[in-house]
Design an enzyme around this catalytic site. Sequence first.
Site, PDB file in Angstrom:
ATOM      1  N   HIS A  21     -23.448  54.604  21.567  1.00 25.01           N
ATOM      2  CA  HIS A  21     -22.667  53.679  22.301  1.00 25.01           C
ATOM      3  C   HIS A  21     -21.816  52.893  21.555  1.00 25.01           C
ATOM      4  O   HIS A  21     -20.525  52.698  22.133  1.00 25.01           O
ATOM      5  CB  HIS A  21     -24.012  52.616  22.970  1.00 25.01           C
ATOM      6  N   GLU A  22     -22.169  52.178  20.508  1.00 29.77           N
ATOM      7  CA  GLU A  22     -21.211  51.404  19.653  1.00 29.77           C
ATOM      8  C   GLU A  22     -20.105  52.474  19.238  1.00 29.77           C
ATOM      9  O   GLU A  22     -18.676  52.025  19.299  1.00 29.77           O
ATOM     10  CB  GLU A  22     -21.881  50.963  18.455  1.00 29.77           C
ATOM     11  N   ARG A  34     -33.729  39.815  18.496  1.00 28.47           N
ATOM     12  CA  ARG A  34     -32.735  40.522  19.309  1.00 28.47           C
ATOM     13  C   ARG A  34     -33.071  39.836  20.747  1.00 28.47           C
ATOM     14  O   ARG A  34     -34.172  40.281  21.306  1.00 28.47           O
ATOM     15  CB  ARG A  34     -32.867  42.137  19.393  1.00 28.47           C
ATOM     16  N   HIS A  69     -17.282  53.008  21.864  1.00 29.75           N
ATOM     17  CA  HIS A  69     -16.481  51.539  21.955  1.00 29.75           C
ATOM     18  C   HIS A  69     -15.386  52.086  21.257  1.00 29.75           C
ATOM     19  O   HIS A  69     -14.390  51.174  21.546  1.00 29.75           O
ATOM     20  CB  HIS A  69     -17.076  50.501  21.565  1.00 29.75           C
ATOM     21  N   GLU A 105     -18.008  48.028  28.652  1.00 26.68           N
ATOM     22  CA  GLU A 105     -19.354  48.489  28.825  1.00 26.68           C
ATOM     23  C   GLU A 105     -19.526  49.668  29.541  1.00 26.68           C
ATOM     24  O   GLU A 105     -20.458  50.418  29.398  1.00 26.68           O
ATOM     25  CB  GLU A 105     -20.191  47.223  29.036  1.00 26.68           C
ATOM     26  N   GLN A 145     -20.204  37.124  14.629  1.00 22.55           N
ATOM     27  CA  GLN A 145     -20.149  37.744  15.827  1.00 22.55           C
ATOM     28  C   GLN A 145     -19.208  37.115  16.765  1.00 22.55           C
ATOM     29  O   GLN A 145     -19.224  35.928  17.200  1.00 22.55           O
ATOM     30  CB  GLN A 145     -21.806  37.771  16.484  1.00 22.55           C
ATOM     31  N   GLY A 161     -26.388  46.146  19.109  1.00 22.31           N
ATOM     32  CA  GLY A 161     -25.188  46.442  18.328  1.00 22.31           C
ATOM     33  C   GLY A 161     -24.113  45.846  18.852  1.00 22.31           C
ATOM     34  O   GLY A 161     -23.876  45.489  19.869  1.00 22.31           O
ATOM     35  N   MET A 162     -23.017  45.887  17.902  1.00 23.34           N
ATOM     36  CA  MET A 162     -21.659  45.377  18.108  1.00 23.34           C
ATOM     37  C   MET A 162     -20.638  46.308  17.518  1.00 23.34           C
ATOM     38  O   MET A 162     -20.740  46.612  16.176  1.00 23.34           O
ATOM     39  CB  MET A 162     -21.571  43.949  17.803  1.00 23.34           C
ATOM     40  N   GLU A 163     -19.799  46.739  18.126  1.00 21.83           N
ATOM     41  CA  GLU A 163     -18.693  47.562  18.086  1.00 21.83           C
ATOM     42  C   GLU A 163     -17.665  47.218  17.206  1.00 21.83           C
ATOM     43  O   GLU A 163     -16.485  47.753  17.490  1.00 21.83           O
ATOM     44  CB  GLU A 163     -18.164  48.276  19.405  1.00 21.83           C
ATOM     45  N   ASN A 164     -17.886  46.410  16.026  1.00 20.63           N
ATOM     46  CA  ASN A 164     -16.911  45.938  15.373  1.00 20.63           C
ATOM     47  C   ASN A 164     -16.121  47.222  14.681  1.00 20.63           C
ATOM     48  O   ASN A 164     -16.741  48.163  14.143  1.00 20.63           O
ATOM     49  CB  ASN A 164     -17.196  45.107  14.170  1.00 20.63           C
ATOM     50  N   TYR A 183     -22.781  47.493  32.589  1.00 24.51           N
ATOM     51  CA  TYR A 183     -23.165  48.693  31.980  1.00 24.51           C
ATOM     52  C   TYR A 183     -23.637  49.871  32.856  1.00 24.51           C
ATOM     53  O   TYR A 183     -23.072  50.928  32.857  1.00 24.51           O
ATOM     54  CB  TYR A 183     -24.384  48.376  30.887  1.00 24.51           C
ATOM     55  N   ASP A 198     -20.379  34.588  28.810  1.00 22.68           N
ATOM     56  CA  ASP A 198     -21.532  35.225  28.502  1.00 22.68           C
ATOM     57  C   ASP A 198     -22.558  35.247  29.615  1.00 22.68           C
ATOM     58  O   ASP A 198     -23.398  36.444  29.850  1.00 22.68           O
ATOM     59  CB  ASP A 198     -22.256  34.506  27.613  1.00 22.68           C
ATOM     60  N   LYS A 255     -32.450  40.720  23.692  1.00 21.27           N
ATOM     61  CA  LYS A 255     -32.687  41.591  24.976  1.00 21.27           C
ATOM     62  C   LYS A 255     -34.414  41.708  24.746  1.00 21.27           C
ATOM     63  O   LYS A 255     -34.937  41.947  25.938  1.00 21.27           O
ATOM     64  CB  LYS A 255     -32.235  43.080  24.600  1.00 21.27           C
TER      65      LYS A 255
HETATM   66  N1  BES Z   1     -20.468  44.738  22.940  1.00 23.25           N
HETATM   67  C1  BES Z   1     -21.791  44.765  23.444  1.00 23.25           C
HETATM   68  C2  BES Z   1     -22.434  43.566  22.813  1.00 23.25           C
HETATM   69  C3  BES Z   1     -21.961  42.191  23.218  1.00 23.25           C
HETATM   70  C4  BES Z   1     -21.789  42.166  24.738  1.00 23.25           C
HETATM   71  C5  BES Z   1     -21.944  41.066  22.655  1.00 23.25           C
HETATM   72  C6  BES Z   1     -21.218  41.197  25.064  1.00 23.25           C
HETATM   73  C7  BES Z   1     -21.508  40.063  23.045  1.00 23.25           C
HETATM   74  C8  BES Z   1     -21.316  39.959  24.441  1.00 23.25           C
HETATM   75  C9  BES Z   1     -22.411  45.995  22.545  1.00 23.25           C
HETATM   76  O1  BES Z   1     -21.747  47.274  22.531  1.00 23.25           O
HETATM   77  C10 BES Z   1     -23.607  46.110  23.298  1.00 23.25           C
HETATM   78  O2  BES Z   1     -23.533  46.656  24.669  1.00 23.25           O
HETATM   79  N2  BES Z   1     -24.810  46.281  22.894  1.00 23.25           N
HETATM   80  C11 BES Z   1     -26.208  46.532  23.457  1.00 23.25           C
HETATM   81  C12 BES Z   1     -26.496  47.863  23.041  1.00 23.25           C
HETATM   82  C13 BES Z   1     -26.239  48.925  23.801  1.00 23.25           C
HETATM   83  C14 BES Z   1     -26.848  50.435  23.434  1.00 23.25           C
HETATM   84  C15 BES Z   1     -26.509  48.914  25.312  1.00 23.25           C
HETATM   85  C16 BES Z   1     -27.024  45.649  23.043  1.00 23.25           C
HETATM   86  O3  BES Z   1     -26.830  44.849  22.061  1.00 23.25           O
HETATM   87  O4  BES Z   1     -28.055  45.435  23.518  1.00 23.25           O
HETATM   88 ZN    ZN Z   2     -21.507  48.105  24.492  1.00 25.27          ZN
END
Ligand code: BES
Ligand code: ZN
Length: 620
Positions: free
Chosen positions: A313-314, A573, A317, A336, A154, A287-290, A403, A395, A575
């Site tokens: 979302h991903e 996760r 990106h 974002e 990551q 998710g992560m937009e690799n 967002y 971070d 969140k």
């Molecule tokens: N790019 C982010 C994940 C991220 C942000 C990783 C900052 C490290 C630092 C990814 O696109 C994202 O926003 N993921 C969200 C889900 C989305 C549906 C809002 C998440 O992981 O909750």
């Molecule tokens: Zn994102």
Amino acid sequence: MSLAALAMLLAAQSSAPAPAVAPVLTSADARDVHSYAQPLEARVTHVSLNLYADFDTHVMRGIATLSVDAKPDARQLVVDDNGLRIVTVTDAQNRPLPYTVGAADKVHGAPLTITLNGNRTVKIAYASAPGAKALQWLSPEQTAGKKQPYLFSQGEAILNRSWIPTQDSPGIRQTWDATVNAPCALTVVMSGERTGETPCHDGRHTASYRMDKPVAPYLIAVAIGDLKFKPLSAHTGIWTEPAMLDKSAWEFAGLDKFVTAAEGLYGPYRWGRYDVLVLPPSFPFGGMENPMLTFATPTVLAGDRSLVSLIAHELAHSWSGNLVTNATWDDFWLNEGFTSYFENRIMESMYGKRRAAMEADLAWTDMQNAVKEAGGPQSPDTKLHLDLDAKRDPDDGMTQIAYDKGATFLRTIESVVGRSRWDAYLRGYFDRHAFQPQTSAGFLADLRQNLLKPGEDAKIGVDQWVYQPGIPANAVHVRSDAFPAIDAAAKAFAAGDPVSAVPDKVTTQEYVRFLDQLPRQLSAERLAALDERFHWNETGNSEIRFAWLRLALANRYPPAEASAEQFLTAQGRRKFVAPLFQQLQGQGESGQALAKRIYDKARSGYHAVTQVTVDRLLGR
Ligand code: BES
Ligand code: ZN
């Protein structure tokens, strides 16, 4: 992977010429305080990795060969290094080059300064540390299949410097290629085009990948595990462990249509394939937009496709973030906020206005809560353009504000200029800045030059939106016309109406709204009535489970405690995990004792990103 599947992957690769590597922006606002690189002296343009994944010692080791573009008189190249063991640094002919590793700090790591001696190729032999922040090495027990180990990386925001010695700054785009050696039982996937693999030899094999479009280095990603692939269309498919393959493929069956919908909005998808890797449950993000390979949490597998906006979302990106990239982490909202707006447009085009409005309205509530959490509308943390302290972990500053306030800003522009002008503008914007970094000021300049007519700038309040805290009064609030009934039901239920009056078989978004609208204090009798009817302690829908547990734990409803323990030990996760621990921690001794008991059990299964957050919440 079968030969047929490999042939398909290779055939689908794009043949368009690779864009040239974009120059690094020179303006003061584009300076990245989170990288030691001095790209205006010497910058990396290409990274070539040859790595051995050691699952016994949890180390990635090998050689990174960097291509360098430098001023004629440049003496040194500075790259970012977080905990790497540097073995040798040489030129292309293997002649040693002098180098020093400077003082390290906890967040950024250390500068690795290499004397160029006129060279434009630098080879670094190195190994990652066993605790490298970007890498999570999972034991077999931590996977779905329980038989094979697993590794995933990551990179965002500044973690990739713990396994790749390069200039780890989003404004320094690089092309890359990689050959990764791993045990034969495991499949290697990366965020690029698959270019080949070798047969099994002495229990190991290699897979090769390349990315010939310049990307920000946080977008280089790898995963290695017992992975299987299931195509969904000629250009899309799912990678995951065998146990999750069918479920994942069903949940994301519409992937190809998502890509088509996105292209219909903002122009061609420029990356070739679009695949999704569904990770083990400890993946710390949604998710992560690799690039070419979104990494996704298995907690989106609700079984009814109700949480697929995460994929929208991903995917979004692939334009906002991967094509046009925040130049620094102060500009994170450009990634974002644009993506959250775009995500909602994809949802509207796929599922219609009703669904999109519900999701936008939930995000409105999230935005209001984020402002409160940041300390209110005066707080500098509620600005879109951040002013991140060099000492602070980026971070920390990257909150929900980027967002939801970001998306609301773009929606407000849309409401002033009208959708057709706005969409045409955005399409042109992605074309003009494709494969380049962007700053907040750069976006505003482009907006003023290419979209706004006299009077519109002031009407929108562009500068206030981007540079001032709080939510401007003209913010467009999309209201779901499904929610008034839900809100009324929540109110009536809280006031004592029978649970049978609560609407049944509504969408996930309506249930989440219902739960979030209930007063935070509810009697055990009321909670038991909900529990009996809806069985939310057992639901596999992670968003509903989370909304329910937040409410039930706030009231210390006893039957929710076992459910919370199960939920918190089954996935990592951040969140979901962090707010639930925070909730318990705020409840005095008995809540804290419960938090401690669950965390003692769960912690080792979490990714470092989640561990750091929860450690802090629980004062560890
Ligand atoms: N790019 C982010 C994940 C991220 C942000 C990783 C900052 C490290 C630092 C990814 O696109 C994202 O926003 N993921 C969200 C889900 C989305 C549906 C809002 C998440 O992981 O909750
Ligand atoms: Zn994102």
